[in-house]
Design an enzyme around this catalytic site. Structure first.
Site, PDB file in Angstrom:
ATOM      1  N   GLY A 138      -2.350  -1.392  -0.755  1.00  0.00           N
ATOM      2  CA  GLY A 138      -1.663  -2.040   0.348  1.00  0.00           C
ATOM      3  C   GLY A 138      -2.567  -2.241   1.542  1.00  0.00           C
ATOM      4  O   GLY A 138      -3.758  -2.546   1.417  1.00  0.00           O
ATOM      5  N   CYS A 139      -1.986  -2.076   2.728  1.00  0.00           N
ATOM      6  CA  CYS A 139      -2.753  -2.304   3.958  1.00  0.00           C
ATOM      7  C   CYS A 139      -3.929  -1.342   4.099  1.00  0.00           C
ATOM      8  O   CYS A 139      -4.839  -1.594   4.887  1.00  0.00           O
ATOM      9  CB  CYS A 139      -1.839  -2.174   5.168  1.00  0.00           C
ATOM     10  SG  CYS A 139      -0.567  -3.448   5.274  1.00  0.00           S
ATOM     11  N   ALA A 140      -3.923  -0.249   3.356  1.00  0.00           N
ATOM     12  CA  ALA A 140      -5.045   0.706   3.399  1.00  0.00           C
ATOM     13  C   ALA A 140      -6.212   0.262   2.529  1.00  0.00           C
ATOM     14  O   ALA A 140      -7.261   0.910   2.534  1.00  0.00           O
ATOM     15  CB  ALA A 140      -4.575   2.085   2.945  1.00  0.00           C
ATOM     16  N   PHE A 354      -3.598   2.098   7.012  1.00  0.00           N
ATOM     17  CA  PHE A 354      -2.476   2.864   6.472  1.00  0.00           C
ATOM     18  C   PHE A 354      -1.744   2.030   5.428  1.00  0.00           C
ATOM     19  O   PHE A 354      -1.552   0.827   5.606  1.00  0.00           O
ATOM     20  CB  PHE A 354      -1.525   3.247   7.607  1.00  0.00           C
ATOM     21  CG  PHE A 354      -2.243   3.627   8.870  1.00  0.00           C
ATOM     22  CD1 PHE A 354      -2.881   4.855   8.973  1.00  0.00           C
ATOM     23  CD2 PHE A 354      -2.344   2.735   9.927  1.00  0.00           C
ATOM     24  CE1 PHE A 354      -3.585   5.193  10.119  1.00  0.00           C
ATOM     25  CE2 PHE A 354      -3.039   3.056  11.079  1.00  0.00           C
ATOM     26  CZ  PHE A 354      -3.660   4.291  11.180  1.00  0.00           C
TER      27      PHE A 354
END
Length: 370
Positions: A138-140, A354
Site C-alpha cells: 500500500g502507501c508504505a 504508512f
C-alpha cells in the site's frame, strides 16, 4: 551504505482541478443529495488542488468491474512505469542493461506476468535481472521498497537496483458507494508512478556521490542520498484499519478515521528507536520526507514528532499538486526534497510512509553534496 542517485516521479497527462473532479465523480459515488453535500465538503478539505488521472475524467462512468479496471491498470500502468524508469536511468547516467535488480510495488492493480516482467521487455533489461514484485504494501510501498532495495545492495555492493512504484488509484473508485471511506478516497487519491535508482556502496556512482562534499543550492541536479538504516513496524490489532475489500466491482478502500491517532501513539517511539542507534534525536534531523497521506496524516506526524510546519512543506505541496499517490507519494516527496534541500552535506533525513497492517516504514538517509 547504498546510495540513491536518481528519483523520478511521473504523472499522467489528464490533469483536473479538484472542483472539476468533484462535479463529475460526485454523482457516480453519492447520488443522494445529503451525501453529495458531505462529499463536496470532504473534497474541499482534502488539501488537494489538482489531480492527474490515467483516463479522461468522463470515462470513469463506464468503469464498473474489476476486470475492466485491471485491464486499464496493466496497459496504462506499465506505460507510466516505463516513463519513470527511463527518466530515472537517464538522470543517473545509466542504461537499462546496467540494472541488476528490480523491485516493483503497487496496490491498485495486479498482473501476471508481473509488472517487473512487463517492464523488463519494454525497457530491455538483461535476461538475468533479479526481480522482486510486491503487492499489498500500500502507501508504505515506496518507503518499504527503498528498505528492501537497501537490504539487497548490502549483500551486492556493486549492483544497480531500480525501485519502481505505479499507482492508478482512480481505478479503484466505487460507484454508488457513499460510505465515509469511499467519499474520502474519491477526493484524496491520485494517479502516478515513480522510479528510483539506487547503487551499492562499491559502485562508481556511490563513490562519486561521497566525493561531493559541498552543497550548491544553485546546482541543477538533485542531491544524492545515502541509505543508512531502516525500520519496519506493525501495529497490533490494526489489520481492519486500512486496506482493500476486493469486490466484483474492484478494490473498495478500507480506511479508518483512527489512523492519525495511531501515528500519534506509536510514531515517536518508532522514530526515536531508529535515531538513537545513530546518536541522533528528532531535533537533530533537519530534513523530513513524510508520506502525503492527507492533511490529518501530515498533521499527526508533525505533532507527534514536534516538527515545525516547514518540515512537512514538501509533503503538503505534493498533496496539493497530485493528491495521495499511495506508494508513489513518498517518492514524489523525496524527489521534491532532494531537488530543493539546502541542508549541509552529511546531514540526516528521515523518510516515512504508512500502509496496511497498519505498518510504518522508516528510512534513515544522509544527504550528499550536489
Amino acid at each position: 551504505m547504498s546510495c540513491v542517485v536518481a528519483v523520478e516521479p511521473v504523472l499522467p497527462g489528464h490533469v483536473y482541478a479538484q472542483e472539476a473532479i468533484t462535479e463529475v465523480v460526485g454523482p457516480l459515488v453519492a447520488p443522494d443529495p445529503g451525501r453529495a453535500a458531505l462529499l463536496r465538503r470532504l473534497h474541499g478539505s482534502a488539501g488537494v488542488d489538482h489531480r492527474h488521472l490515467v483516463l479522461p475524467l468522463e470515462e470513469y462512468a463506464g468503469l464498473r468491474s474489476l476486470g475492466a479496471t485491471n485491464a486499464v491498470f496493466v496497459r496504462e500502468g506499465a506505460a507510466l512505469a516505463e516513463r519513470a524508469c527511463r527518466r530515472a536511468l537517464t538522470a543517473a547516467g545509466l542504461e537499462p542493461g546496467d540494472v541488476d535488480h528490480v523491485f516493483a510495488t503497487s496496490v491498485t492493480g495486479v498482473a501476471a506476468p508481473s509488472l517487473d516482467v512487463l517492464l523488463s521487455e519494454r525497457l530491455g533489461l538483461r535476461g538475468d535481472v533479479r526481480r522482486t514484485p510486491s503487492f499489498g504494501l500500500g502507501c508504505a510501498g515506496g518507503a518499504g521498497g527503498l528498505a528492501r532495495v537497501h537490504d539487497h545492495l548490502l549483500g551486492h555492493p556493486r549492483d544497480v537496483a531500480l525501485l519502481v512504484s505505479v499507482e492508478l488509484c482512480s481505478l479503484t473508485l466505487q460507484h454508488d458507494d457513499d460510505s465515509m471511506a469511499n467519499l474520502v478516497a474519491s477526493g484524496l487519491f491520485g494517479d502516478g508512478a515513480a522510479a528510483v535508482v539506487v547503487v551499492g556502496s562499491g559502485h562508481p556512482l556511490a563513490r562519486a556521490a561521497r566525493a561531493r562534499t559541498v552543497a550548491d543550492p544553485s546546482a541543477a541536479r538533485p542531491r544524492p542520498a545515502r541509505l543508512v538504516d531502516t525500520r519496519s513496524h506493525l501495529y497490533p490489532g490494526t489489520t481492519e484499519a486500512l486496506g482493500w475489500e476486493v469486490r466484483d466491482s474492484g478494490f473498495a478502500i478500507v480506511l479508518s478515521a483512527g489512523l492519525p491517532d495511531l501515528l500519534r501513539a506509536h510514531l515517536p517511539a518508532d522514530v526515536k528507536g531508529l535515531l538513537v542507534e545513530h546518536g541522533l534525536t528528532p531535533a537533530e534531523v533537519p530534513t523530513w520526507v513524510v508520506h502525503a497521506g492527507g492533511p490529518k496524516v501530515i498533521d499527526a506526524v508533525r505533532d507527534a514528532l514536534g516538527l515545525p510546519e516547514a518540515a512537512v512543506r514538501e509533503s503538503r505541496a505534493s498533496l496539493a499538486c497530485a493528491g495521495n499517490l499511495s506508494s508513489s507519494s513518498v517518492l514524489d516527496v523525496l524527489a521534491r526534497t532532494l531537488a530543493r534541500s539546502e541542508a549541509p552535506p552529511g546531514s540526516p533525513a528521515v523518510l516515512m510512509a504508512f500502509g496496511p497492517g497498519v505498518a510504518c516504514e522508516l528510512v534513515l538517509l544522509r544527504l550528499e553534496g550536489r
